[in-house]
Design a protein around this motif. Structure first.
Motif, PDB file in Angstrom:
ATOM      1  N   ILE A 205      23.015  40.162  46.704  1.00 19.79           N
ATOM      2  CA  ILE A 205      24.286  39.451  46.775  1.00 19.79           C
ATOM      3  C   ILE A 205      24.058  38.114  47.474  1.00 19.79           C
ATOM      4  O   ILE A 205      23.551  38.072  48.593  1.00 19.79           O
ATOM      5  CB  ILE A 205      25.334  40.277  47.538  1.00 19.79           C
ATOM      6  N   PHE A 206      24.413  37.019  46.800  1.00 17.96           N
ATOM      7  CA  PHE A 206      24.205  35.665  47.327  1.00 17.96           C
ATOM      8  C   PHE A 206      22.788  35.496  47.888  1.00 17.96           C
ATOM      9  O   PHE A 206      22.610  35.125  49.057  1.00 17.96           O
ATOM     10  CB  PHE A 206      25.227  35.361  48.432  1.00 17.96           C
ATOM     11  N   PRO A 207      21.756  35.767  47.089  1.00 15.81           N
ATOM     12  CA  PRO A 207      20.388  35.747  47.612  1.00 15.81           C
ATOM     13  C   PRO A 207      19.948  34.394  48.155  1.00 15.81           C
ATOM     14  O   PRO A 207      19.098  34.327  49.045  1.00 15.81           O
ATOM     15  CB  PRO A 207      19.544  36.157  46.399  1.00 15.81           C
ATOM     16  N   SER A 208      20.537  33.321  47.632  1.00 18.25           N
ATOM     17  CA  SER A 208      20.146  31.996  48.117  1.00 18.25           C
ATOM     18  C   SER A 208      20.776  31.646  49.458  1.00 18.25           C
ATOM     19  O   SER A 208      20.339  30.701  50.133  1.00 18.25           O
ATOM     20  CB  SER A 208      20.531  30.926  47.087  1.00 18.25           C
ATOM     21  N   LYS A 209      21.802  32.415  49.863  1.00 16.44           N
ATOM     22  CA  LYS A 209      22.519  32.117  51.099  1.00 16.44           C
ATOM     23  C   LYS A 209      22.358  33.201  52.163  1.00 16.44           C
ATOM     24  O   LYS A 209      22.348  32.906  53.363  1.00 16.44           O
ATOM     25  CB  LYS A 209      24.003  31.919  50.788  1.00 16.44           C
ATOM     26  N   ILE A 210      22.285  34.472  51.727  1.00 14.92           N
ATOM     27  CA  ILE A 210      22.198  35.590  52.674  1.00 14.92           C
ATOM     28  C   ILE A 210      20.993  36.437  52.314  1.00 14.92           C
ATOM     29  O   ILE A 210      20.971  37.086  51.262  1.00 14.92           O
ATOM     30  CB  ILE A 210      23.470  36.449  52.659  1.00 14.92           C
ATOM     31  N   ASP A 211      20.011  36.440  53.155  1.00 11.03           N
ATOM     32  CA  ASP A 211      18.798  37.224  52.915  1.00 11.03           C
ATOM     33  C   ASP A 211      19.019  38.660  53.359  1.00 11.03           C
ATOM     34  O   ASP A 211      19.497  38.926  54.467  1.00 11.03           O
ATOM     35  CB  ASP A 211      17.629  36.617  53.692  1.00 11.03           C
ATOM     36  N   GLY A 212      18.715  39.628  52.467  1.00  8.26           N
ATOM     37  CA  GLY A 212      18.785  41.035  52.840  1.00  8.26           C
ATOM     38  C   GLY A 212      20.095  41.723  52.552  1.00  8.26           C
ATOM     39  O   GLY A 212      20.272  42.895  52.913  1.00  8.26           O
ATOM     40  N   LEU A 213      21.039  41.069  51.865  1.00 10.45           N
ATOM     41  CA  LEU A 213      22.321  41.675  51.522  1.00 10.45           C
ATOM     42  C   LEU A 213      22.277  42.133  50.073  1.00 10.45           C
ATOM     43  O   LEU A 213      22.002  41.344  49.170  1.00 10.45           O
ATOM     44  CB  LEU A 213      23.453  40.676  51.729  1.00 10.45           C
TER      45      LEU A 213
END
Length: 252
Positions: A174-182
């Motif tokens: 989820i939102f890999p470019s903004k939140i790492d590990g979600l």
């Protein structure tokens, strides 16, 4: 119903076995162990030795009724091969139940031990970072039921219920470019054809990797059973457990 479920599970097993030959990047061993709180409400009906009781209990009711409870999730993975399991235990007492012909004048003491274990294979999705776990296994339910009627009569019944299940566990960033590990990491399971007519699980959840070795899970889990123990319908179990899940565990 049982034949269709068994056919679906067999087809899933064949698919997972066939895909296991696909090339996989070696990853070595990975583990997760997560204890969690399942804020489950309970609704359905139970028939114990011919006496039927209908009930609907919210989580707040369950908190008042629970004597003890606990839940644990575990995953072991080697390269793309998986071993997954969950166990949940509840010991609870409910009163003011709707007993057939005797409304709101009965109580049920019950112990529920729910266990699931499955093995499978992990496939890549159509986008970077996506994976799909396909697993086959078994779900076991141990129930100890003691029903007391308003006139002092009691009925008791223990059941050991086991069924094959087919499990799908997507993992989508989820939102890999903004939140790492979600990640969105739901669990979907269906089965039956063993002791039950139908068992199912719907468990949408979010997983967040807080640190390299600590991860949190938040979701809503629903587990259902349709079980008939005797041909004369003296013992039946039609229940639905559903509620919020929160857990923090270790990954390594």
């Amino acid at each position: 119903m049982k034949t269709k479920i068994m056919t679906a599970i067999a087809a899933g097993l064949v698919l997972a076995s066939g895909l296991a030959a696909a090339a996989a990047e070696p990853q070595g061993w990975q583990f997760e162990l997560t204890p969690y709180l399942w804020a489950a409400g309970l609704e359905g009906d139970v028939t114990v030795n011919g006496h039927k009781a209908d009930f609907e209990k919210s989580f707040s009711d369950i908190v008042d009724a629970v004597d003890i409870g606990g839940s644990l999730l575990g995953v072991a993975q080697y390269n793309r091969f998986l071993l997954w399991g969950q166990v949940d235990y509840f010991s609870l007492s409910t009163d003011k139940m709707d007993v057939e012909d005797q409304p709101e004048k009965g109580s049920l003491d019950s112990k529920l031990l729910l266990g699931e274990v499955a093995v499978g294979y992990q496939l890549d999705g159509w986008a970077e970072g996506q994976t799909f776990d396909i697993l086959v296994g078994a779900r076991m339910l141990r129930t100890e039921l003691d029903l007391e009627l308003n006139d002092g009569r009691t009925a008791s019944k223990d059941n050991d219920i086991a069924d094959p299940i087919l499990v799908l566990r997507p993992s989508i960033p989820i939102f890999p470019s903004k939140i790492d590990g979600l990640r969105f990491n739901p669990t979907l399971a269906i089965g039956g054809g063993g002791d039950s007519d139908l068992v199912y699980e719907l468990f949408p959840q979010i997983q967040y990797q807080i640190t390299e070795n600590i991860a949190a899970r938040l979701g809503y889990r629903t587990v259902g059973y349709k079980f008939k123990g005797d041909e004369n319908e003296d013992n039946e179990l039609n229940i639905n457990l559903a509620g919020l899940i929160v857990g923090v565990g270790v990954t390594f």
